[in-house]
Structure formats: C-alpha cells, structure tokens
Design a protein around this motif. Structure first.
Motif, short mmCIF file in Angstrom:
data_model
loop_
_atom_site.label_atom_id
_atom_site.label_comp_id
_atom_site.label_asym_id
_atom_site.label_seq_id
_atom_site.Cartn_x
_atom_site.Cartn_y
_atom_site.Cartn_z
N GLY A 116 -3.95 -3.87 10.18
CA GLY A 116 -3.60 -5.14 9.55
C GLY A 116 -4.81 -5.89 9.05
N ALA A 124 -6.15 -3.98 5.94
CA ALA A 124 -5.26 -4.18 4.80
C ALA A 124 -5.34 -5.63 4.31
N CYS A 173 4.82 -5.33 0.99
CA CYS A 173 4.73 -5.73 2.40
C CYS A 173 5.65 -6.92 2.68
N VAL A 186 0.11 -7.66 8.23
CA VAL A 186 -0.61 -7.66 6.95
C VAL A 186 -0.42 -8.98 6.22
#
Length: 275
Positions: free
Chosen positions: A87, A90, A109, A153
């Motif tokens: 996370g 990203a 996402c 994310v």
C-alpha cells in the motif's frame, strides 16, 4: 434557550444514545460471562451475584482457543505487513510518479472498494484451491491483502498527495533515485498514516469471519473469530462460557482501539480529504 445550545443538544442526545447502544451489549455480555449456568437460566438480565472466573478458563482451554488465537495473530500480522508494504509503495507511485494509466489505476482501486467479498468469494476459492493455497496461512494472508488493499492504497495515496512536492524535488536534486526517495523520505514522512492504516487493517482482519471461514475450513487452522462461532454449538447449554469466549476474542481488539483511537480517527480522516 439559544440556537447554539439547541444545536448541541440535538447532536449530544443521538450520540449518547448511540454510545449507550454500543456499550450495552459489551456490558451485558460481561455480566452473562460472570454468571453460573443456573443463574443465567433463572434470569438472564439480572446482575451476577459473584464473578465466575472459571467460565473464562473453561472457554479458553475447553475450546482450544489458544490455537485459534495463534492462528489469528499469524494471519493478521502477515496480512498487515504485506498491506503496509504494498500500500505504501502503490500510494507513493500513484501520488508522485506520473506514468501512463496511473489515473485509471487509481480509479480502479476506488472502484474495488465497492465490490463486496461475496461477489468474488467463489472464484477466489477456486483459484486458491487450484494453486494449493486453501487451508494455509499464505492463502488466508493473500485473501486479506486482496480484500483490503484498495482501502490501503486509497488512504496512502491521499496522505502522500498532501506532502509538498518541494520535499520530493529536493530529495531528487540531492541524488536520490525513486527508490531512495521512497525509502529515505516517503516512508519516514508516512509513519502517521502507516500506523493508522495498520491499525485499521488489523481491526478488519481480526474481526473477519467470512474470509477466514472460506479459506481455513479445517478445525486446526481456524482463526479466533471463527472458533468463537463454533463455541455456540459446543457450549449450547452453557451460555456463560460462550459469553466468556466472546469477551476473550474481543478484548485484544478493544484494547488496541482504546490505545490508538486517535490514530484510527486520523486514518479515516486522511482518506476523506483531497490533497
């Protein structure tokens, strides 16, 4: 009465009612766990005459909760570690690195946040079974990562977007590569968000029943929350012991929330504002 006082009462009364509705089940369960079986049968709503600590020992040893507790710790620790690593990477990439498709990837996402697990549970179980990860710790950890990664994310991207770009530019001028900027700048600056997201994901994974029940069908690999559900059948005639087991399962996550409630609030707020 002034408008401000009326407004405060309009907020305070529903919040007090909500707090009471949240606390009462915990108090009721603690009271039931302190009773004997005879006291519960006579009057389940009466106050226990004297605490029965034997119920907690019976629930812990009789239902093999030590093994369930260890299974939950392994699954939650592994899932949270992977979620924070993937996370944060990203989030840094989507917030600070401009590449083709980055916007579409971030929107993907966000879209994944609205997909319930029930929609993907059958294909997930088939894929995990085909690659030999059913009823294994890595399989459960990967299932948790797949389910909660979009949330992680999203929050990390929102947090990293709020960091001034000048800090990143200064780090690049000093000779840091992209990986150097991530390791030396973004990770230290992102500690508050990482702590918040880690606590939230630990709460989600610890309280999960559906994913763990699907991925860990055998009794020896059950997580604590799944094991608690099995107590209802094992102690169907001993509700106080069952209530004691519920309290044992809830205690770690309750303590975690009490100690880190500010960080949890900050984690929710971090994703609610646009950087």
């Amino acid at each position: 009465m002034s408008r401000n006082r009326i407004g405060r009462w309009l907020i305070a009364v529903p919040m007090a009612a909500l707090a009471l509705a949240t606390i009462y089940p915990l108090v009721f369960t603690a009271n039931v766990a302190s009773k004997t079986r005879h006291e519960y049968v006579l009057d389940r709503f009466s106050v226990a005459e004297s605490p029965r600590w034997e119920n907690f020992g019976a629930a812990w040893s009789g239902a093999d909760m030590e093994r369930y507790f260890l299974n939950s710790v392994i699954a939650v620790a592994g899932a949270v570690a992977l979620l924070l690593l993937i996370g944060s990477m990203a989030g840094f990439a989507l917030s600070r690195l401009r590449f083709r498709g980055s916007r579409a990837l971030f929107l993907g996402c966000l879209a994944a946040l609205f997909i319930p697990f029930q929609v993907i549970m059958v294909p997930l179980a088939r894929v995990m079974g085909q690659i030999g990860l059913m009823d294994t710790y890595p399989g459960l950890i990967l299932a948790y990562v797949a389910q909660f990664l979009p949330f992680t994310v999203f929050l990390m991207t929102s947090y990293y977007t709020g960091i001034p770009a000048e800090i990143i530019d200064a780090a690049r001028i000093d000779g840091n590569s992209v990986y150097g900027v991530y390791l030396r700048m973004m990770l230290p600056l992102g500690r508050p968000a990482l702590l918040s997201v880690g606590i939230l994901n630990a709460l989600f994974c610890w309280n999960d029943v559906l994913i763990a029940l699907l991925m860990m069908p055998s009794a020896e690999h059950r997580t604590l929350m799944v094991g608690i559900t099995s107590l209802r059948g094992q102690y169907s005639d001993d509700i106080p012991a069952f209530a004691a087991g519920v309290l044992i399962a809830a205690l770690p996550i309750l303590l975690l929330y009490l100690f880190f409630q500010r960080q949890i609030t900050a984690g929710v707020t971090a994703g609610s504002t646009k950087g």
